[in-house]
Design an enzyme around this catalytic site. Sequence first.
Site, PDB file in Angstrom:
ATOM      1  N   GLU A   1       2.368  -0.197   6.065  1.00  0.00           N
ATOM      2  CA  GLU A   1       1.749   0.402   7.248  1.00  0.00           C
ATOM      3  C   GLU A   1       1.463   1.888   7.093  1.00  0.00           C
ATOM      4  O   GLU A   1       2.361   2.697   6.834  1.00  0.00           O
ATOM      5  CB  GLU A   1       2.626   0.182   8.480  1.00  0.00           C
ATOM      6  CG  GLU A   1       1.981   0.678   9.770  1.00  0.00           C
ATOM      7  CD  GLU A   1       2.699   0.249  11.022  1.00  0.00           C
ATOM      8  OE1 GLU A   1       2.239   0.627  12.113  1.00  0.00           O
ATOM      9  OE2 GLU A   1       3.724  -0.458  10.925  1.00  0.00           O
TER      10      GLU A   1
ATOM     11  N   LYS B   1       0.903  -4.825  14.432  1.00  0.00           N
ATOM     12  CA  LYS B   1       1.631  -5.598  15.435  1.00  0.00           C
ATOM     13  C   LYS B   1       1.162  -7.036  15.343  1.00  0.00           C
ATOM     14  O   LYS B   1      -0.011  -7.327  15.546  1.00  0.00           O
ATOM     15  CB  LYS B   1       1.399  -5.055  16.859  1.00  0.00           C
ATOM     16  CG  LYS B   1       2.375  -3.980  17.254  1.00  0.00           C
ATOM     17  CD  LYS B   1       3.771  -4.547  17.423  1.00  0.00           C
ATOM     18  CE  LYS B   1       4.826  -3.458  17.391  1.00  0.00           C
ATOM     19  NZ  LYS B   1       5.976  -3.841  16.606  1.00  0.00           N
TER      20      LYS B   1
ATOM     21  N   PRO C   1       0.798  -1.228   0.000  1.00  0.00           N
ATOM     22  CA  PRO C   1       0.000   0.000   0.000  1.00  0.00           C
ATOM     23  C   PRO C   1       0.831   1.280   0.000  1.00  0.00           C
ATOM     24  O   PRO C   1       0.360   2.317  -0.456  1.00  0.00           O
ATOM     25  CB  PRO C   1      -0.812  -0.115   1.297  1.00  0.00           C
ATOM     26  CG  PRO C   1      -0.891  -1.570   1.571  1.00  0.00           C
ATOM     27  CD  PRO C   1       0.413  -2.136   1.099  1.00  0.00           C
ATOM     28  N   PHE C   2       2.093   1.204   0.512  1.00  0.00           N
ATOM     29  CA  PHE C   2       2.893   2.422   0.632  1.00  0.00           C
ATOM     30  C   PHE C   2       4.311   2.210   0.115  1.00  0.00           C
ATOM     31  O   PHE C   2       5.290   2.528   0.779  1.00  0.00           O
ATOM     32  CB  PHE C   2       2.892   2.907   2.093  1.00  0.00           C
ATOM     33  CG  PHE C   2       1.515   3.203   2.601  1.00  0.00           C
ATOM     34  CD1 PHE C   2       0.859   4.359   2.227  1.00  0.00           C
ATOM     35  CD2 PHE C   2       0.850   2.293   3.402  1.00  0.00           C
ATOM     36  CE1 PHE C   2      -0.432   4.619   2.654  1.00  0.00           C
ATOM     37  CE2 PHE C   2      -0.440   2.544   3.843  1.00  0.00           C
ATOM     38  CZ  PHE C   2      -1.083   3.709   3.466  1.00  0.00           C
TER      39      PHE C   2
END
Length: 437
Positions: free
Chosen positions: A234, A252, A216-217
Amino acid sequence: MSQGLNAVVIRSHPWVEPLHVVAGLGGGDGVLALLSDGGPGGRWSHVGAEPDRVSVGSVNEAAPFEVLRDPAFGPGTVGLAAYDAGARPATGRREAVWPDLMLARYPALLSFDHHGRSVHVIGQGVTQADAEAAAVRAEDWLGGARRPDLRPAPAETFEAEVSEGGYQDAVADVVSRIAAGELFQANIARAWSGVLKPDADPFDVFLRLQQGRASPFGAYWRIGGRALASNSPELFLAFDAATGRIEARPIKGTRPRAADPVQDAAQAADLLASAKDRAENLMIVDLMRNDLARASLPGSVRVETLFAVESHPTVHHLVSTVTARAARGVTPADLLEATFPPGSITGAPKHQAMKVIAGHEPPRGPWCGSLFLIEADGGLTASVLIRTASFELTDSGWRYRTLAGAGIVADSDPEAECAETDAKISALRDALIAGLA
């Protein structure tokens, strides 16, 4: 205060693959790629080049993001905040391995809507003519799009800075500190470093990371002799300036993917059922609730999703979603100052966890800092720089450093935590040294 870019031109353009546009630009100085996999966690990609204003340097610990209050670094600004700048109130001054804060303003930018399958061509300027010219430059980049050329493994070496035994000893020490009541959790990392081959550069690593491992990033950014390649899953912060909504999605809990579908499903189920991983995740959710409350309307902080399993190419993650409504007048600078560095890669209590981390690790640099974009409406999207390699150009060529960490809690097993870091670093290790599949 400096002059901002108040004139804006936005045009729509048919869909072009953002990775192809980046490949056409190449990886030279100033090139920016913030690439999403287009999934639910990452709708937008952004590509830019030719920043007109750059700032690189140290920050004031009392207000580390003060420069973002300057109109010159408004919409179209990209920033990289190093972990160590945020940790300094707990750790004191340590060796500087990376600038505290790097900023660059992009008058010309392409924003790709993966869900709507369209491209927004954005030009900004002091005058309307400047904005029109910037939009034309951005539109020209679309015409140069091409499929990326994938080259052989770019790294000559991939060397652990600390042995597996040394890392396991660090984990055991943190477990003993937790048992003594010093803290509840700390994220302890391992580091690897090396050099790239003479004919390779960081852009090669980024392109290889994008092959079958898109996240996603995902990100590539080069400013001068420093570059970053990231494959982060994240979200640190998303801030919608129009509605005031703030979102954080801390990760986590991790399990490696398995090639066999039945075994892979069992790994995901084991993660979801793990009391240890749930406890680890919940501690960070509570920490993020506390951090977000510093910049939010009283009573507005909510946990929207708790313990969701997200599957990525090499790992399963346990992810929660925390939201809030920003207090009146809150800006991206206020929000970053209230929450940085990200809770998921520090621990709880946050201040003490950062002190414990500093006792076991040299300075982290950009790893576990944040890469962020100030958006057209004054909002913010910021990732956590995990699954990230940083690069510096030296007289002998490009050197790199990358890390992977694990959240250590009371019942952590040192061998299992070491194995978790191996799973987390696998995509970057392959991008650096493995042959092409």
